[in-house]
Design a protein around this motif. Structure first.
Motif, mmCIF file in Angstrom:
data_model
loop_
_atom_site.group_PDB
_atom_site.id
_atom_site.type_symbol
_atom_site.label_atom_id
_atom_site.label_comp_id
_atom_site.label_asym_id
_atom_site.label_seq_id
_atom_site.Cartn_x
_atom_site.Cartn_y
_atom_site.Cartn_z
ATOM 1 N N LEU A 98 0.887 -1.250 -0.121
ATOM 2 C CA LEU A 98 -0.012 -0.027 -0.261
ATOM 3 C C LEU A 98 0.852 1.098 0.019
ATOM 4 N N ALA A 99 0.533 2.293 -0.771
ATOM 5 C CA ALA A 99 1.142 3.504 -0.941
ATOM 6 C C ALA A 99 1.275 4.106 0.588
ATOM 7 N N LYS A 100 2.458 4.718 0.868
ATOM 8 C CA LYS A 100 2.696 5.374 2.039
ATOM 9 C C LYS A 100 2.062 6.741 2.164
ATOM 10 N N ARG A 101 1.338 7.055 3.013
ATOM 11 C CA ARG A 101 0.651 8.501 2.890
ATOM 12 C C ARG A 101 1.640 9.335 3.837
ATOM 13 N N GLY A 102 2.284 10.249 2.975
ATOM 14 C CA GLY A 102 3.126 11.085 3.445
ATOM 15 C C GLY A 102 2.467 12.202 4.544
ATOM 16 N N PRO A 103 3.323 12.732 5.338
ATOM 17 C CA PRO A 103 2.994 13.664 6.444
ATOM 18 C C PRO A 103 2.501 14.890 5.737
ATOM 19 N N PRO A 104 1.659 15.889 6.516
ATOM 20 C CA PRO A 104 1.074 17.009 6.067
ATOM 21 C C PRO A 104 2.313 17.945 5.507
ATOM 22 N N ALA A 105 2.053 18.601 4.577
ATOM 23 C CA ALA A 105 3.140 19.399 3.821
ATOM 24 C C ALA A 105 3.293 20.810 4.693
ATOM 25 N N VAL A 106 4.583 20.972 4.944
ATOM 26 C CA VAL A 106 4.857 22.286 5.577
ATOM 27 C C VAL A 106 4.997 23.527 4.566
ATOM 28 N N VAL A 107 3.641 24.355 4.682
ATOM 29 C CA VAL A 107 3.874 25.537 3.483
ATOM 30 C C VAL A 107 4.392 26.892 4.286
ATOM 31 N N PRO A 108 5.290 27.425 3.730
ATOM 32 C CA PRO A 108 5.656 29.003 4.102
ATOM 33 C C PRO A 108 4.304 29.692 3.863
ATOM 34 N N ASP A 109 4.421 30.746 4.598
ATOM 35 C CA ASP A 109 3.509 31.871 4.547
ATOM 36 C C ASP A 109 3.315 32.314 3.062
ATOM 37 N N GLY A 110 2.160 32.629 2.314
ATOM 38 C CA GLY A 110 2.248 32.795 1.098
ATOM 39 C C GLY A 110 2.398 31.993 0.003
ATOM 40 N N ALA A 111 2.940 30.726 0.377
ATOM 41 C CA ALA A 111 3.004 29.735 -0.411
ATOM 42 C C ALA A 111 1.679 28.452 -0.669
ATOM 43 N N GLN A 112 1.412 27.932 -1.551
ATOM 44 C CA GLN A 112 0.261 27.477 -1.789
ATOM 45 C C GLN A 112 0.625 25.529 -2.020
ATOM 46 N N PHE A 113 0.035 24.658 -1.612
ATOM 47 C CA PHE A 113 0.279 23.294 -2.171
ATOM 48 C C PHE A 113 -1.156 22.756 -2.413
ATOM 49 N N LEU A 114 -1.526 22.861 -3.456
ATOM 50 C CA LEU A 114 -3.025 22.853 -3.919
ATOM 51 C C LEU A 114 -3.273 21.207 -4.314
ATOM 52 N N ALA A 115 -4.392 20.713 -4.272
ATOM 53 C CA ALA A 115 -4.798 19.569 -4.877
ATOM 54 C C ALA A 115 -5.461 19.589 -6.035
ATOM 55 N N ARG A 116 -5.327 19.265 -7.154
ATOM 56 C CA ARG A 116 -5.984 19.311 -8.428
ATOM 57 C C ARG A 116 -5.993 18.152 -9.178
ATOM 58 N N SER A 117 -6.680 17.881 -10.216
ATOM 59 C CA SER A 117 -6.928 16.907 -11.234
ATOM 60 C C SER A 117 -6.747 17.460 -12.772
ATOM 61 N N PHE A 118 -6.553 16.243 -13.414
ATOM 62 C CA PHE A 118 -6.428 16.494 -15.009
ATOM 63 C C PHE A 118 -7.230 15.351 -15.693
#
Length: 419
Positions: A124-144
């Motif tokens: 099973l794929a390992k679920r990564g830890p929550p991402a640390v995102v600097p102020d002003g940056a974004q870590f978006l969830a998208r699809s294509f």
């Protein structure tokens, strides 16, 4: 679900309710191993072994796992072994279907083993830890979605250049990984932040590969405008159009199966990417099925298939990282990648140097440069390193914190070509 597996699950539930946890663990482990073996007969087999730091004990519990609270008050039953004062011990109960679902999701609930922790299960794929995102940056969830299929992806937009990023790195994870895990392990978001780059992490689905591997070894996924290359290229083009980026600042990189797919992207879409980074990967067209994939990984390479290349024969600028002690992908595969990426003709020079990383690993770096000293190929052979991202972080899987920083060196190589 076959009858033997269902029977084993019932036995496990009964053992759990009787507080025979060791017996329940053994029964479930054996049943899952048998069921996964049956499942992979009709799906793409796993071609990458478990991470080197995986424990040998069954169902190892991650000490940093997130506690999962039950969503509703569970049903309870009275134990057959009540306390002497007449107070019955009370335990959580789950239906067989719920128990199997929890196990397949890779976690154990209180009604199964008495603790509410995420656990890692083989395959099973390992679920990564929550991402640390600097102020002003974004870590978006998208699809294509395109005619070849659909994939979700994560997109990191740096705070240093949120309006107009300087470029884009497509990062392709390895088997049994996901975007969150890969981002945490490689630390690529932090490197990209420094340079004002975006990073996109396409996610392979379990429906398309049982071990979440990119299907680099299938002819249908080695061609331009078809299969997984078409989907990854589509994600790339979508981001380029949205942020007004041109090819000179578009790069693709990956680890293991992701590295092999990065090689596929470099060969089938050299007009889309400016450079490629291949870590512990394989050369384009080195396999055309699972059997030849295993053979190539062992070092018995060559071109096992004749996939569709782009007609202009353009060679993409390429940086390669490989551990000398890799027992999953033989180091000779890196030599083949370098040979395929090295330009032909006169005017090219080869430079070699040795060094030691801050973490203590020695390495040999070979660079192929043109007459002006611009690098076309760079190859890092890390002595004693296994199948792991060099210089990575222990927060992710398949990482070697002791090696030179592959993420920083890849970005440096990518941007050097723009000078």
């Amino acid at each position: 679900m076959n009858e033997d597996f269902a029977t084993a699950m019932l036995r496990a539930v009964r053992s759990t309710r009787a507080l025979k946890l060791a017996e329940a663990t053994r029964v479930i482990q054996n049943a899952l191993a048998g069921q996964l073996a049956l499942d992979t007969r009709t799906s793409t087999p796993d071609i990458t072994p478990s991470p080197p730091n995986r424990r040998s004990t069954p169902f190892p519990i991650d000490p940093d796992a997130e506690v999962i609270e039950p969503s509703a008050k569970p049903a309870v039953e009275e134990s057959a072994n009540s306390a002497g004062d007449g107070t019955a011990s009370r335990r959580l109960r789950n239906s067989l279907g719920e128990t199997v679902r929890i196990l397949r999701e890779g976690r154990l609930a209180s009604g199964v083993f008495g603790s509410l922790h995420d656990v890692s299960l083989p395959g099973l794929a390992k679920r990564g830890p929550p991402a640390v995102v600097p102020d002003g940056a974004q870590f978006l969830a998208r699809s294509f979605t395109c005619p070849a299929g659909s994939r979700s992806y994560r997109l990191y937009i740096p705070a240093s250049a949120s309006d107009r990023p300087r470029g884009l790195v497509i990062m392709l994870h390895g088997c049994k990984q996901d975007p969150e895990d890969f981002a945490a392990g490689t630390g690529m978001n932090a490197v990209a932040e420094t340079h004002g780059l975006m990073v996109a992490y396409p996610r392979q689905s379990g429906a398309d590969n049982a071990s979440f591997c990119w299907n680099w070894f299938r002819p249908a996924d080695q061609m331009r405008d078809e299969g997984e290359p078409s989907i990854i290229a589509g994600i790339t083009k979508e981001i380029m159009a949205e942020f007004g980026l041109d090819r000179s600042r578009i790069f693709v990189a990956g680890l293991s199966a992701g590295g092999a797919m990065a090689a596929v992207m470099g060969e089938t879409y050299p007009d889309l990417y400016s450079a490629a980074g291949i870590h512990s990967g394989l050369t384009y067209g080195s396999a055309n099925d699972v059997v030849s994939a295993f053979s190539a990984m062992r070092g018995n390479g060559g071109l096992a298939s004749h996939p569709k290349r782009l007609a202009n024969g353009h060679r993409l600028r390429t940086i390669v990282f490989q551990g000398s002690a890799d027992r999953t992908v033989h180091p000779s595969n890196a030599d083949r990648i370098v040979a395929a990426a090295t330009p032909t003709g006169s005017g090219w020079a080869v430079r070699k140097e040795s060094g030691r990383s801050a973490g203590g690993r020695t390495y040999q770096r070979t660079t192929v440069v043109d007459a002006a000293g611009r690098p076309a190929v760079e190859y890092w052979l890390v002595e004693g390193a296994g199948h792991a991202w060099s210089g990575g972080h222990s927060a992710g899987s398949y990482t070697d914190p002791h090696g030179p920083d592959a993420s920083s060196q890849m970005v440096r190589f990518f941007l050097d070509g723009q000078k």
